[in-house]
Design a protein around this motif. Structure first.
Motif, PDB file in Angstrom:
ATOM      1  N   GLU A 149       0.818  -1.214   0.000  1.00  0.00           N
ATOM      2  CA  GLU A 149       0.000   0.000   0.000  1.00  0.00           C
ATOM      3  C   GLU A 149       0.853   1.265   0.000  1.00  0.00           C
ATOM      4  OE1 GLU A 149      -2.643  -0.168   3.325  1.00  0.00           O
ATOM      5  OE2 GLU A 149      -3.147  -2.256   2.899  1.00  0.00           O
ATOM      6  N   TYR A 150       2.020   1.203   0.638  1.00  0.00           N
ATOM      7  CA  TYR A 150       2.890   2.376   0.709  1.00  0.00           C
ATOM      8  C   TYR A 150       3.471   2.750  -0.655  1.00  0.00           C
ATOM      9  CZ  TYR A 150       2.747   2.465   5.798  1.00  0.00           C
ATOM     10  OH  TYR A 150       2.329   2.574   7.101  1.00  0.00           O
ATOM     11  N   LYS A 151       3.380   1.823  -1.605  1.00  0.00           N
ATOM     12  CA  LYS A 151       3.905   2.079  -2.940  1.00  0.00           C
ATOM     13  C   LYS A 151       2.817   2.472  -3.928  1.00  0.00           C
ATOM     14  CE  LYS A 151       7.326   0.903  -4.822  1.00  0.00           C
ATOM     15  NZ  LYS A 151       8.458   1.656  -5.383  1.00  0.00           N
ATOM     16  N   GLY A 193       3.551  -7.196  -5.919  1.00  0.00           N
ATOM     17  CA  GLY A 193       4.622  -6.983  -6.896  1.00  0.00           C
ATOM     18  C   GLY A 193       4.908  -5.527  -7.198  1.00  0.00           C
ATOM     19  N   LYS A 194       3.982  -4.629  -6.839  1.00  0.00           N
ATOM     20  CA  LYS A 194       4.221  -3.204  -7.086  1.00  0.00           C
ATOM     21  C   LYS A 194       5.377  -2.664  -6.253  1.00  0.00           C
ATOM     22  CE  LYS A 194      -0.371  -1.927  -8.743  1.00  0.00           C
ATOM     23  NZ  LYS A 194      -1.604  -1.120  -8.510  1.00  0.00           N
ATOM     24  N   ILE A 195       5.786  -3.414  -5.227  1.00  0.00           N
ATOM     25  CA  ILE A 195       6.983  -3.042  -4.470  1.00  0.00           C
ATOM     26  C   ILE A 195       8.188  -2.934  -5.400  1.00  0.00           C
ATOM     27  CG2 ILE A 195       8.662  -3.958  -2.791  1.00  0.00           C
ATOM     28  CD1 ILE A 195       6.324  -4.992  -1.150  1.00  0.00           C
ATOM     29  N   GLY A 196       8.191  -3.734  -6.453  1.00  0.00           N
ATOM     30  CA  GLY A 196       9.327  -3.749  -7.376  1.00  0.00           C
ATOM     31  C   GLY A 196       9.222  -2.781  -8.535  1.00  0.00           C
ATOM     32  N   ILE A 197       8.152  -1.981  -8.581  1.00  0.00           N
ATOM     33  CA  ILE A 197       7.970  -1.012  -9.673  1.00  0.00           C
ATOM     34  C   ILE A 197       8.493   0.358  -9.215  1.00  0.00           C
ATOM     35  CG2 ILE A 197       6.296   0.104 -11.198  1.00  0.00           C
ATOM     36  CD1 ILE A 197       6.615  -2.916 -11.651  1.00  0.00           C
ATOM     37  N   PRO A 198       9.259   1.068 -10.073  1.00  0.00           N
ATOM     38  CA  PRO A 198       9.808   2.372  -9.674  1.00  0.00           C
ATOM     39  C   PRO A 198       8.714   3.366  -9.252  1.00  0.00           C
ATOM     40  CG  PRO A 198      10.843   1.604 -11.697  1.00  0.00           C
ATOM     41  CD  PRO A 198       9.716   0.662 -11.411  1.00  0.00           C
ATOM     42  N   GLU A 212       6.255   2.820 -19.945  1.00  0.00           N
ATOM     43  CA  GLU A 212       5.982   2.760 -18.506  1.00  0.00           C
ATOM     44  C   GLU A 212       4.940   1.688 -18.188  1.00  0.00           C
ATOM     45  OE1 GLU A 212       6.787   7.454 -17.278  1.00  0.00           O
ATOM     46  OE2 GLU A 212       4.836   6.819 -18.085  1.00  0.00           O
ATOM     47  N   PHE A 213       3.926   1.573 -19.040  1.00  0.00           N
ATOM     48  CA  PHE A 213       2.898   0.567 -18.794  1.00  0.00           C
ATOM     49  C   PHE A 213       3.469  -0.839 -18.932  1.00  0.00           C
ATOM     50  CE2 PHE A 213      -1.064  -1.809 -20.052  1.00  0.00           C
ATOM     51  CZ  PHE A 213      -1.626  -1.762 -18.787  1.00  0.00           C
ATOM     52  N   ALA A 214       4.429  -0.994 -19.847  1.00  0.00           N
ATOM     53  CA  ALA A 214       5.078  -2.297 -20.007  1.00  0.00           C
ATOM     54  C   ALA A 214       5.805  -2.688 -18.719  1.00  0.00           C
ATOM     55  CB  ALA A 214       6.061  -2.260 -21.179  1.00  0.00           C
ATOM     56  N   VAL A 215       6.418  -1.699 -18.067  1.00  0.00           N
ATOM     57  CA  VAL A 215       7.075  -1.968 -16.777  1.00  0.00           C
ATOM     58  C   VAL A 215       6.024  -2.295 -15.719  1.00  0.00           C
ATOM     59  CG1 VAL A 215       8.484  -0.983 -14.923  1.00  0.00           C
ATOM     60  CG2 VAL A 215       9.064  -0.508 -17.319  1.00  0.00           C
ATOM     61  N   GLY A 223       5.376 -10.093  -8.065  1.00  0.00           N
ATOM     62  CA  GLY A 223       4.668 -10.567  -6.881  1.00  0.00           C
ATOM     63  C   GLY A 223       4.830 -12.057  -6.684  1.00  0.00           C
ATOM     64  N   ALA A 224       4.712 -12.819  -7.775  1.00  0.00           N
ATOM     65  CA  ALA A 224       4.868 -14.270  -7.686  1.00  0.00           C
ATOM     66  C   ALA A 224       6.275 -14.635  -7.231  1.00  0.00           C
ATOM     67  CB  ALA A 224       4.561 -14.905  -9.035  1.00  0.00           C
ATOM     68  N   GLU A 225       7.273 -13.876  -7.694  1.00  0.00           N
ATOM     69  CA  GLU A 225       8.651 -14.153  -7.289  1.00  0.00           C
ATOM     70  C   GLU A 225       8.878 -13.800  -5.823  1.00  0.00           C
ATOM     71  OE1 GLU A 225      10.944 -11.970 -10.111  1.00  0.00           O
ATOM     72  OE2 GLU A 225      10.431 -13.304 -11.779  1.00  0.00           O
ATOM     73  N   ILE A 226       8.257 -12.719  -5.352  1.00  0.00           N
ATOM     74  CA  ILE A 226       8.379 -12.346  -3.937  1.00  0.00           C
ATOM     75  C   ILE A 226       7.797 -13.451  -3.056  1.00  0.00           C
ATOM     76  CG2 ILE A 226       7.472 -10.781  -2.153  1.00  0.00           C
ATOM     77  CD1 ILE A 226       7.714  -8.515  -4.215  1.00  0.00           C
TER      78      ILE A 226
END
Length: 330
Positions: A149-151, A193-198, A212-215, A223-226
């Motif tokens: 949520e913080y991201k 997984g949004k934790i990993g998005i800039p 940007e949308f591709a990223v 998220g699955a990897e986390i």
């Protein structure tokens, strides 16, 4: 890695007869940390100061009976989860029924058998450990969901609402209570997984560029990897939801272009719950849509974005959904 030994477990033995305390002490002293009480009042004081992992409790004692001690402990949030085994000479079925009604997990009759005492204590401590592990996993999931949520521009109330919507939809679809509850508890992880998005992409107030949308579209895989590979049913479900909640019924979603029932049911359920709440909620970049506008859009996406059967379930359960929406207000 620290390996927990039986000696780490604390067992409280409560009996007004010193002989009975000595007997059980001899049976358990080599395996557990023991404490002793000769009355119900003493037992409650000990539990208050040093919470045991399990209690062996006599029934017939002067002052407070074992039944009264058990009821008291089960009425308090801090102590209600402590397993209590009655150790008693009472053998009447009515007494045993009363013991289970007030919250005991087991009964051992006097005179006690050392093998029975050891087996019952070990069994119920193992069950307690398994339950604590389940609770810990759930807490980890909830905290990771909060970290996501913080991201994001979305609020914690969004996560609460869409998770409860998902449970309602799952039950109405015909999933078991356990499966629906697991979806409720795993759904908060859908966007981990949004934790990993800039931040420059996540927090951008305007429309994203194609690049940007591709990223952004990589967040389900992140998220699955986390969440990784695990034997935890709950974490496996959270991973599935993270990976598949942006797939679409017609196969045009991402990241794997799954189609129809190739998409796991939990991913299909969270997809419709997530979109319903996103559209009916105000965001920095948009006003809230009305429920009527939202349902019109969802119906327009029946068989395209959403599982057609789940659109019907959402229609059927809309009153329940709206009550949840009113309960968890931003």
């Amino acid at each position: 890695m620290r390996v927990e030994q039986d000696h780490d477990y604390k067992v409280l033995i409560v009996d007004d007869e010193p002989t009975n305390l000595r007997v059980i002490k001899e049976i358990l002293a080599n395996n557990y940390r023991l404490s002793f009480a000769k009355s119900g009042e003493d037992a409650l004081n000990i539990v208050e100061k040093d919470r045991p992992d399990l209690i062996l409790l006599d029934v017939m004692m002067p002052g407070m009976t074992g039944f009264e001690v058990c009821k008291k402990l089960k009425s308090e949030d801090k102590t209600k989860s402590i397993p209590i085994i009655f150790v008693t000479a009472l053998s009447d079925d009515t007494d045993e029924t009363m013991g289970f009604e007030v919250g005991a997990v087991d009964y051992i009759t006097k005179p006690v058998s050392p093998a029975v005492v050891k087996a019952r204590v070990k069994t119920h401590l193992s069950l307690t450990q398994a339950d604590e592990l389940r609770v810990t996993r759930l807490q980890i999931i909830q905290r990771l969901g909060k970290a996501a949520e913080y991201k994001d521009n979305e609020t914690g109330m969004h996560v609460m609402r869409m998770s409860h919507y998902s449970q309602v939809i799952a039950l109405a679809y015909g999933l078991t209570n356990n499966h629906a509850e697991n979806i409720l508890n795993a759904a908060p992880m859908h966007d981990i997984g949004k934790i990993g998005i800039p931040d420059s992409i996540i927090l951008k107030p305007g429309k994203l560029t194609d690049e940007e949308f591709a990223v952004m579209k990589t967040h389900p895989q992140i998220g699955a990897e986390i969440l990784g590979d695990t034997n935890s049913e709950l974490l496996c479900l959270a991973k599935s939801i993270s990976l598949t909640h942006h797939e679409k019924w017609d196969g045009t979603g991402y990241p794997n272009q799954l189609k129809g029932e190739e998409i796991p049911i939990e991913g299909r359920i969270v997809a419709i719950a997530d979109v319903f709440d996103a559209l009916t909620s105000k965001r920095p970049y948009k006003e809230a849509w009305s429920v009527e506008q939202t349902m019109e859009f969802i119906h327009s996406q029946k068989g395209i974005h959403f599982d057609p059967e789940l659109v019907g379930v959402l229609d059927q359960e809309l009153d329940k959904i709206l009550k949840i929406k009113d309960t968890w207000v931003d």
